[in-house]
Write an enzyme that holds these catalytic residues in place. Sequence first.
Site, PDB file in Angstrom:
ATOM      1  CE1 TYR A 142      83.680  82.259 -43.483  1.00  0.00           C
ATOM      2  CE2 TYR A 142      85.237  80.555 -43.910  1.00  0.00           C
ATOM      3  CZ  TYR A 142      83.898  80.997 -44.288  1.00  0.00           C
ATOM      4  OH  TYR A 142      83.060  80.719 -45.182  1.00  0.00           O
ATOM      5  CD  GLU A 171      81.375  82.874 -39.933  1.00  0.00           C
ATOM      6  OE1 GLU A 171      82.669  82.907 -39.791  1.00  0.00           O
ATOM      7  OE2 GLU A 171      80.559  82.076 -40.318  1.00  0.00           O
ATOM      8  CG  ASP A 207      67.589 101.140 -51.289  1.00  0.00           C
ATOM      9  OD1 ASP A 207      68.900 101.405 -51.519  1.00  0.00           O
ATOM     10  OD2 ASP A 207      67.146  99.968 -51.698  1.00  0.00           O
ATOM     11  CB  THR A 259      74.959  99.263 -53.438  1.00  0.00           C
ATOM     12  OG1 THR A 259      74.551 100.066 -54.090  1.00  0.00           O
ATOM     13  CG2 THR A 259      73.872  98.186 -53.374  1.00  0.00           C
ATOM     14  CE  LYS A 265      72.982 100.175 -57.584  1.00  0.00           C
ATOM     15  NZ  LYS A 265      72.834  99.591 -56.603  1.00  0.00           N
ATOM     16  NE  ARG A 325      79.847  94.647 -59.030  1.00  0.00           N
ATOM     17  CZ  ARG A 325      78.782  95.469 -59.495  1.00  0.00           C
ATOM     18  NH1 ARG A 325      77.687  94.930 -59.404  1.00  0.00           N
ATOM     19  NH2 ARG A 325      78.970  96.257 -60.402  1.00  0.00           N
TER      20      ARG A 325
HETATM   21  N1  DSN Z   1      70.809  96.416 -60.070  1.00  0.00           N
HETATM   22  C1  DSN Z   1      70.776  97.852 -59.650  1.00  0.00           C
HETATM   23  C2  DSN Z   1      70.364  99.056 -60.512  1.00  0.00           C
HETATM   24  O1  DSN Z   1      71.057  98.554 -61.782  1.00  0.00           O
HETATM   25  O2  DSN Z   1      70.004 100.099 -60.402  1.00  0.00           O
HETATM   26  C3  DSN Z   1      69.950  97.825 -58.543  1.00  0.00           C
HETATM   27  O3  DSN Z   1      70.065  96.816 -57.597  1.00  0.00           O
END
Ligand code: DSN
Length: 416
Positions: free
Chosen positions: A53, A55, A199, A225, A228, A234
Amino acid sequence: MNYPSIQKEDPLVYEIIKREEQRQKEGIELIASENYVSKAVMEAMGSILTNKYSEGYPGKRYYGGNEIIDQAETLAINRAKELFDAEHVNVQPLSGSPANLAVYMGLLNPGDKVLGFSLDQGGHLSHGHPLNFSGKLYTIIPYFAEKDTEVINMDKVEEIALREKPKMILAGFSAYSRDMDWKRFRIIADKVGAYLFADIAHIAGLVAGKQLENPVPICDVVSTTTHKTLRGPRGAMIMCKEKFASAIDKAVFPGVQGGPHDHINAAKAIAYGEALKPDFQDYAKQIIKNARALSSALQVLGYRIVSGGTDNHLMLVDLFGSKQITGKEGEKCLEQVGISINKNMIPFDPRKPMDPSGIRLGTPALTTRGCTEADMKTVADLMHEALMNRTDENKLAAIKEKVKDFSLKFPVPGIE
Ligand code: DSN
């Protein structure tokens, strides 16, 4: 990877993992937001770092025993700074929506006006959908693509911004295949005194791989994120100018989250290290080449690609407009032969979100497996064959075998 302890302790879960392993190995993955992480990233996610942990932030934690965790988080931060030329980085966001929630919380008050790309045109839920926190807590003014070109018209964005005077302009998408004009967004934001928030969840790997313009030095705040095109675990992160560092850090913790996921942050450090290596640029370049090849091959087969093509890793296919097959039917048919895609609205879609006109395709996962342009032609042919024979179970079973034969030629990292 082998999972001897899971096999011994929980055969049911072991069986599920093995079946999913087989699905990933034998199928063609075209979901634009998916990818395959390296074994090193996977090992960090399964490491003992999950036991801690922490924080707070490096050097300022609310729990003891964090001197080593601090090193992992600092490594991730420093590598992300180098990768994206960022002044400040927070690597703690657990995923894209919590990251975006933290940006809203850090910069705005409830009710403030935000300009965001409409979800049904390619934006994201957290860019102002009425059922999402963003649409519930903030006043969202959408901007759109043009009906004829299906591309965002920056003059129109400026017109809306001048009229509405938003406190923040959000530039980013989850289903848009064209370059964003970050510099023009900056000029517009400055004209109306708005924060500029990008974003880049979908394209972060293409930015890190130096194939698309880096918006981090141009914008006030950038979220992404990490799983991707960036090909990490993730999760998510936020990058910002130093002057917003304290507001963003406070919004992440204690604003939105409690303890960070230290095993994931170590995996982020590994993924950023991988992205700093020169061959990551080859990977990013190949993703775009593959997307263009797939888009052209589908066009030759009579499919209309929204906006006429792609500048990045993804494309929207107007399946209903081209072949009178709905997005839902297309998704189901392709799933039956082992090709994973997702149904998707296209701009000004006359159909509904649960059964829209379009499908979204992306090339990051296949590129990670080593596919090149010639393979995209095979993928387009397999898709077409399946879609044209969607009511013939025998033909679909035979196409599934072809998909499997094709897929097994390209190894998945982490699956022997
Ligand atoms: N779920 C993602 C996508 O497939 O683009 C976006 O958050």
